[in-house]
Design a protein around this motif. Sequence first.
Motif, PDB file in Angstrom:
ATOM      1  N   LYS A 143       0.837  -1.209   0.000  1.00  0.00           N
ATOM      2  CA  LYS A 143       0.000   0.000   0.000  1.00  0.00           C
ATOM      3  C   LYS A 143       0.868   1.253   0.000  1.00  0.00           C
ATOM      4  O   LYS A 143       0.576   2.228  -0.711  1.00  0.00           O
ATOM      5  CB  LYS A 143      -0.919  -0.026   1.213  1.00  0.00           C
ATOM      6  N   LEU A 144       1.928   1.230   0.799  1.00  0.00           N
ATOM      7  CA  LEU A 144       2.866   2.355   0.812  1.00  0.00           C
ATOM      8  C   LEU A 144       3.463   2.596  -0.565  1.00  0.00           C
ATOM      9  O   LEU A 144       3.574   3.733  -1.036  1.00  0.00           O
ATOM     10  CB  LEU A 144       4.000   2.074   1.799  1.00  0.00           C
ATOM     11  N   GLN A 145       3.859   1.504  -1.216  1.00  0.00           N
ATOM     12  CA  GLN A 145       4.536   1.611  -2.505  1.00  0.00           C
ATOM     13  C   GLN A 145       3.642   2.261  -3.563  1.00  0.00           C
ATOM     14  O   GLN A 145       4.146   2.907  -4.495  1.00  0.00           O
ATOM     15  CB  GLN A 145       4.980   0.230  -2.971  1.00  0.00           C
ATOM     16  N   GLN A 146       2.325   2.137  -3.416  1.00  0.00           N
ATOM     17  CA  GLN A 146       1.396   2.752  -4.365  1.00  0.00           C
ATOM     18  C   GLN A 146       1.452   4.274  -4.308  1.00  0.00           C
ATOM     19  O   GLN A 146       1.170   4.950  -5.296  1.00  0.00           O
ATOM     20  CB  GLN A 146      -0.033   2.283  -4.075  1.00  0.00           C
ATOM     21  N   TYR A 147       1.823   4.809  -3.135  1.00  0.00           N
ATOM     22  CA  TYR A 147       1.802   6.259  -2.935  1.00  0.00           C
ATOM     23  C   TYR A 147       3.185   6.894  -3.005  1.00  0.00           C
ATOM     24  O   TYR A 147       3.297   8.119  -3.109  1.00  0.00           O
ATOM     25  CB  TYR A 147       1.176   6.596  -1.580  1.00  0.00           C
ATOM     26  N   LEU A 148       4.230   6.074  -2.930  1.00  0.00           N
ATOM     27  CA  LEU A 148       5.572   6.622  -2.853  1.00  0.00           C
ATOM     28  C   LEU A 148       6.410   6.227  -4.063  1.00  0.00           C
ATOM     29  O   LEU A 148       6.409   5.060  -4.468  1.00  0.00           O
ATOM     30  CB  LEU A 148       6.278   6.139  -1.577  1.00  0.00           C
TER      31      LEU A 148
END
Length: 275
Positions: A143-148
């Motif tokens: 989920k983090l990787q989707q935004y960063l």
Amino acid sequence: HKMLILKGSLMTIPVLGITEVYTQASAVRIFVHAVTSVGDISVVNLNDKGAARTVLLAQQHDIVVIASPLEKECISYYKQLGFAFDPARIIVVNLNDEPSLIRALLKNEVAFKRIIALLDNWHGKVIVDTFTVTESELQFIAKLQQYLPNPISYIGSKDLVLSQAVNRKDVARQFAIAANIPVAPAEIITDVWSENNGDFNDAALLKAIQRQIQLTGSVVVKGAIGASGSSIFVIKSSDDIDNVLTQLAQRHDNNVYLVEPLFSLSSAPNITVWI
């Protein structure tokens, strides 16, 4: 520091501590230490309030996710001792009805967006530092990787089966033997619980206990899975055997046990390896 004696001469080799490694790393770490991710362990009351201890590892730019607020006096005390964390980068995620900190974080969009905001304008490496790695931790990382745009890595194995296996006493023992590390003699008893009818098969355990007790007069029986001594039973004499077997018959948390002679301790070194 690590001390080595080589051919009669003493040599000191500096070994970095965990906090020193963190200080040197040019990365932002997100600490989410959900102890409950290890799963249910019999007679151990796991909760994630201990996640707050990670503030002692955090550097000024790191982010710490905890399950309950730290008191102002506690924060002041830690800062007086020289710990480097930034109180403004501590994120409190109330568990509510969710027993797990990592699961609560996945559901808490406000907390998640705050993490993203704290990483704004950061273009370096991001490391997710968790207590263990399960599907929930991997979901959070994805989920983090989707935004960063930043590369995200994490502490732990990508192989979840391997991560769970190395926490087992029987597997750890085999690794130690393969690495030529001395271990106590032991018998590994498998299939303690019958797969067909769910009966407790104590015959093999009893025979192993009777064999091993002959060496020192005492035996320690260890479940392959456990924490804080939850699956360890000491038999000080033959009179204790029936009582221990009765206790094991009332538990279903282990299907594999190690049976070892119990030795008197001359010293108790505690060796922690962090990779």
